[in-house]
Design an enzyme around this catalytic site. Structure first.
Site, mmCIF file in Angstrom:
data_model
loop_
_atom_site.group_PDB
_atom_site.id
_atom_site.type_symbol
_atom_site.label_atom_id
_atom_site.label_comp_id
_atom_site.label_asym_id
_atom_site.label_seq_id
_atom_site.Cartn_x
_atom_site.Cartn_y
_atom_site.Cartn_z
ATOM 1 N N TRP A 199 17.535 -21.940 -69.826
ATOM 2 C CA TRP A 199 17.062 -23.278 -70.277
ATOM 3 C C TRP A 199 15.547 -23.055 -70.498
ATOM 4 O O TRP A 199 14.962 -21.913 -70.277
ATOM 5 C CB TRP A 199 17.510 -24.223 -69.240
ATOM 6 N N ASP A 200 14.824 -24.150 -70.499
ATOM 7 C CA ASP A 200 13.383 -24.047 -70.752
ATOM 8 C C ASP A 200 12.724 -23.952 -69.273
ATOM 9 O O ASP A 200 11.585 -23.746 -69.049
ATOM 10 C CB ASP A 200 12.705 -25.058 -71.762
ATOM 11 N N TRP A 201 13.473 -23.928 -68.229
ATOM 12 C CA TRP A 201 12.851 -23.465 -66.919
ATOM 13 C C TRP A 201 13.707 -22.585 -66.266
ATOM 14 O O TRP A 201 13.879 -22.293 -64.963
ATOM 15 C CB TRP A 201 13.011 -24.881 -66.226
ATOM 16 N N ASN A 463 22.986 -35.704 -71.694
ATOM 17 C CA ASN A 463 21.419 -35.655 -71.567
ATOM 18 C C ASN A 463 21.028 -35.635 -73.210
ATOM 19 O O ASN A 463 21.263 -34.468 -73.743
ATOM 20 C CB ASN A 463 21.176 -34.599 -70.735
ATOM 21 N N GLU A 464 20.390 -36.617 -73.639
ATOM 22 C CA GLU A 464 19.650 -36.442 -74.779
ATOM 23 C C GLU A 464 20.362 -36.267 -76.215
ATOM 24 O O GLU A 464 19.870 -35.778 -77.063
ATOM 25 C CB GLU A 464 18.587 -35.372 -74.657
ATOM 26 N N GLU A 561 12.659 -39.637 -67.385
ATOM 27 C CA GLU A 561 12.259 -38.222 -67.559
ATOM 28 C C GLU A 561 10.693 -38.332 -68.108
ATOM 29 O O GLU A 561 10.562 -38.771 -69.183
ATOM 30 C CB GLU A 561 12.683 -37.308 -68.323
HETATM 31 C C1 BMA Z 1 14.190 -32.753 -71.141
HETATM 32 C C2 BMA Z 1 15.337 -32.334 -70.276
HETATM 33 C C3 BMA Z 1 15.635 -31.043 -70.043
HETATM 34 C C4 BMA Z 1 14.208 -30.292 -70.072
HETATM 35 C C5 BMA Z 1 13.188 -30.856 -69.851
HETATM 36 C C6 BMA Z 1 11.938 -30.409 -70.025
HETATM 37 O O1 BMA Z 1 14.633 -32.517 -72.310
HETATM 38 O O2 BMA Z 1 16.349 -33.135 -70.463
HETATM 39 O O3 BMA Z 1 16.470 -30.493 -71.047
HETATM 40 O O4 BMA Z 1 14.309 -29.105 -69.182
HETATM 41 O O5 BMA Z 1 13.099 -31.987 -70.824
HETATM 42 O O6 BMA Z 1 11.780 -29.893 -71.436
#
Ligand code: BMA
Length: 886
Positions: A199-201, A463-464, A561
């Protein structure tokens, strides 16, 4: 292997009742098959002991075949592990008591993921969804003497790729994660933690294993598989009732009697019932005696979290056949989406027990790549840290796992509201019958498992994925768009939503996050702009726009978020790196960054307001850089959160009534740069210390509009307050205020944000010595008649990089041992912003950190999470403030 035989609760009752001979027939036996198994790879070249619950990576590390998978570049070096197939094997001996039982189930609480189970060489079943519990009826396959149980696991990477290949009719994007994540492809084709393919983290560790418990369950008449209870309030009759659902596995049809009671509420009811063969669900409702005063469960900061004991007893011919006890908490939750005066769109806020509540908190991601390494202590520590930072809500994000029972139990106890996503994230998903079927099973099981928890206040489909479709993340050709929308609706609306609402009428369901909620539904479930601030929840990120400028933030109804990255501290990175890694430009530093341009973005954002570190010593320069990214992140998220909190009571240009601020993200999965406020291992970043203030129940917020300083008093309390703002103006060169200003007393109603101070900056400075924007700064607080209410806050009138007179402070320190903690007393000879105390790898936390020091002395406490001493702390303690890095 050793067998642990356990008699369940009611069997013990039978012994006490003195009618053991009758009841021994009905004893349920549980044989725990956890513990040491054998693990081998596909060609047999590796054969090792493996702990269950566990996974292949953990076993390989525990047996010394690999080193720490989190060390340096090991995520890439150990890619081979998940490309192989693995087999778990155990043997066990059957007891005489067990072999005479009428039904024997082999139960897996969780198999990760694509498995075939065999017992004594005979296939018993297959698995392909890590979120499902599986049970197989195995009585006829068991032998006297030794039994061999085997679970073969396919490479999840190869399986996902096979599934993708078989899906020829159209592409289900994304095919692969961005290159910077160094991950695996097609994770959307396998029902597995989506972030386990990177993932991005987080790293790519596509785990394989028996990640939850394994056991045999044996019984004669029936067994209770699961109990769930959901309290519902009837407004018309002002009466509570508790809906109780029993999942019962019966060997044959049996008549019986069921008694449900909540003694403390003087409520008991008896039902005649019958149990059908196989697994069946039955629902019963117990009405709560209206004469009893029901104590309600409240979110953290709004009241207590009391519970009641519910007893369920099953009888057959007057003999007790089962008895179980569980907790019931009473609370109601509503998601209010209704027209707002002066604003187009709909409101979006939660009402708990009839009271509108502002959600303050963060987003929760998996705590570890290897779930078997998530200990109760780690969970407790993270959740306690959330509460200690005045949070009342967490969103369990849809790219991870449905958390273990303990997570929700702690949330219940601490008053943390949980926004629970279903595990789908940032992708389209297949809708073939098999896929839908396994998702249906997953959803029903998870809702049944979790719905008794008052902490869960909402279910959310994904999510998204609405946003991904609406704003075309995957370049879907216009001609095919409808097909994808149809698939989306089929999965989340026709299946998941419908199932959840059948299973649970006690809490709202949202199809996605972000979403426009009711408006998305109007638009066929995919709104034209799911980020519309007039509706639903919003995710908003901007990395290089100036985060100190609140005008860049959308005034949303609910911010679920938002966030900025920072680096973890050196003590967190050090165990997984070596000297050559310790610079901002190293391979390691870019390898750990999984978000495109992330390291660069942090520097650009930092440079808007701060001098960058310029030490000649490379290590100091590196640690100073880690520090300044944390300063930047803390200040950015503070500004944005303050903006959301002060927007709760007003509508400006048609937008506002913000009722939630959940920043991205609470915790980390490994030691790497990310949006988290808590580092891997539990150390608080500066942001988490800031959150403690900016989420306080009563809090002052300052901002500038047209060169006018405005201060809002924010209160989440239920009662009204009368408050004034007190502003202290300091010069960067002096430790005593240059002047002090007071506003008049104003009414701050419970649950509101009210402007209490307004003055043009120019006139404020003109009346205050020789202050200019560059030479002075402000601190401010709220006071009632007798004392300060809430924490002190600060406001800079210029970027600290332009501050005139800011000197390098000479901070000295003294550590002392107190009864339950250590105290650290600082002495400074000048103003010091962002004073950061770090005791390296001594785990624990300070009562306050990252603060602005505008007094000569300040004492903070340190709570150590393991034994330590004044000498050790003093030797480890470093103090950094802004002027120390350039
Ligand atoms: C959103 C989250 C994650 C991601 C974060 C940072 O999109 O739902 O998918 O890690 O932003 O990019």
């Amino acid at each position: 292997m050793l067998l642990h035989v356990r008699l369940s609760g009611w069997a013990c009752w039978c012994l006490f009742s003195g009618v053991f001979s009758v009841f021994s027939l009905q004893q349920r036996l549980t044989v725990n098959l956890n513990g040491k198994w054998r693990l081998s790879n596909s060609n047999g070249s590796l054969l090792l002991p493996a702990q269950v619950p566990g996974c292949v990576h953990s076993a390989l590390q525990q047996q010394g075949y690999i080193t720490d998978p989190y060390f340096r570049f090991n995520d890439v070096s150990y890619r081979w592990i998940a490309l192989d197939n693995w087999t778990y094997t155990t043997t066990f001996t059957l007891s005489a008591e067990l072999s005479v039982k009428q039904k024997v189930l082999l139960v897996f609480d969780g198999v990760d993921t694509v498995g075939s189970v065999s017992l004594n060489g005979i296939a018993v079943g297959k698995t392909n969804n890590m979120f499902c519990r599986h049970d197989f009826s195995v009585k006829d396959l068991l032998k006297d003497g030794e039994n061999v149980l085997q679970v073969g696991l396919l490479s999840p990477i190869l399986y996902a790729s096979e599934q993708r290949k078989a899906h020829t009719s159209y592409v289900v994007p994304p095919e692969c994660p961005p290159g910077v994540q160094k991950g695996e492809c097609h994770v959307n084709f396998i029902r597995k933690e989506q972030s386990s393919f990177s993932w991005d983290w987080g790293p790519s560790f596509p785990t394989m294993g028996l990640w939850k418990g394994v056991r045999l369950e044996a019984f004669d008449i029936l067994q209770l598989v699961q109990v769930s209870s959901v309290p519902l309030y009837n407004d018309a009759f002002s009466q509570w009732r508790v809906q109780i659902e029993l999942l019962i596995d019966a060997v044959q049809t049996a008549r019986g009697q069921l008694t449900l009671s909540i003694p403390e509420l003087d409520s008991e009811q008896t039902f005649q019932t019958h149990f059908n063969p196989g697994k069946t669900k039955s629902n019963f409702t117990i009405l709560i005696n209206t004469a009893s005063q029901v104590k309600l469960w409240w979110p953290n900061g709004h009241g207590e979290q009391p519970f009641y004991r519910l007893t369920i007893r099953g009888f057959q011919d007057e003999f007790l056949i089962f008895s179980t006890e569980s907790k019931v908490y009473f609370r109601t939750v509503e998601l209010i989406q209704e027209p707002v005066v002066g604003s187009p769109g709909l409101s979006f806020y939660f009402r708990i027990n009839g009271k509108p509540i502002f959600l303050k908190g963060s987003n929760w991601i998996p705590v570890h790549s290897f779930q078997d390494q998530v200990t109760p202590d780690v969970l407790k520590n993270l959740l306690q840290s959330a509460v200690d930072a005045n949070m009342n809500a967490l969103r369990v994000w849809g790219g991870g796992v449905y958390e273990q029972d303990l997570f929700y139990e702690i949330c219940d106890e601490l008053g943390i509201m949980v926004w629970q996503d279903f595990m789908f994230a940032c992708a389209m998903y297949p809708t073939e019958t098999d896929f839908i079927q396994t998702v249906r099973e997953e959803v029903v099981q998870q809702v049944q498992r979790l719905k008794s928890h008052p902490s869960i206040i909402i279910w959310s489909g994904n999510n998204e994925n609405e946003a991904a479709l609406a704003t075309d993340w995957f370049d879907i050709p216009a001609s095919q768009r409808l097909k994808y929308i149809r698939d989306y609706v089929m999965l989340y609306v026709d299946n998941i939503k419908k199932l959840v609402q059948e299973e649970d009428q006690s809490r709202p369901f949202l199809v996605s996050s972000p979403t426009n909620g009711a408006e998305s539904e109007q638009e066929g479930w995919v709104a034209e702009n799911p980020y519309d601030p007039h509706y639903g929840d919003v995710h908003f990120y901007s990395y290089i726009l100036d985060c100190w400028d609140w005008r860049t933030f959308p005034r949303t109804r609910f911010a679920s978020e938002y966030g900025f990255q920072s680096w973890p501290s050196f003590s967190t990175l050090q165990p997984v790196s070596i000297k050559e890694d310790w610079s901002y430009g190293s391979n390691f530093t870019s390898h750990r960054q999984h978000h495109e341009d992330g390291n660069q973005q942090m520097i650009l954002q930092t440079a808007l307001h701060f001098h960058l570190p310029n030490a000649t010593d490379p290590l100091k320069r590196f640690t100073d850089t880690l520090y300044i990214t944390q300063v930047m992140q803390a200040q950015c998220v503070k500004t944005q959160t303050e903006f959301y909190r002060r927007s709760r009571s007003e509508i400006i240009e048609g937008k506002g009534h913000t009722m939630g601020a959940l920043y991205w993200q609470l915790n980390d999965i490994w030691q790497a740069p990310s949006w988290s406020s808590i580092e891997f291992g539990g150390k608080w970043k500066m942001l988490h210390y800031f959150a403690q203030s900016f989420f306080a129940a009563v809090f002052p917020v300052a901002f500038e509009e047209d060169d006018t300083l405005v201060i809002y008093a924010i209160s989440d309390l239920s009662r009204d307050l009368k408050l004034r703002a007190v502003v202290n103006v300091f010069s960067w060169t002096e430790l005593d205020p240059v002047c002090t200003l007071n506003s008049s007393m104003l009414l701050v109603p419970g649950g509101s944000a009210v402007a209490v101070f307004k003055q043009p900056v120019a006139s404020l400075l003109a009346g205050c010595g020789n202050c200019t924007r560059l030479t002075c700064l402000l601190t401010f607080q709220l006071e009632d008649d007798s004392s300060q209410q809430g924490p002190t806050n600060h406001h800079f009138l210029c970027s600290p990089k332009d501050a005139q007179g800011l000197r390098r402070p000479n901070i000295t320190v003294k550590v002392e041992e107190k009864k339950t903690c250590f105290s650290v007393t600082l002495h400074s000879d000048s103003v010091a912003p962002f004073v950061w105390l770090d005791v390296g790898n001594i785990p624990g936390r300070f009562s306050s950190n990252g603060f602005l020091m505008v007094s000569r002395n300040r004492t903070v406490d340190f709570n150590a999470w393991r034994p330590t001493s004044v000498a050790e702390l003093t030797a480890s303690l470093t103090i950094t403030s802004l002027r120390d890095i350039y």
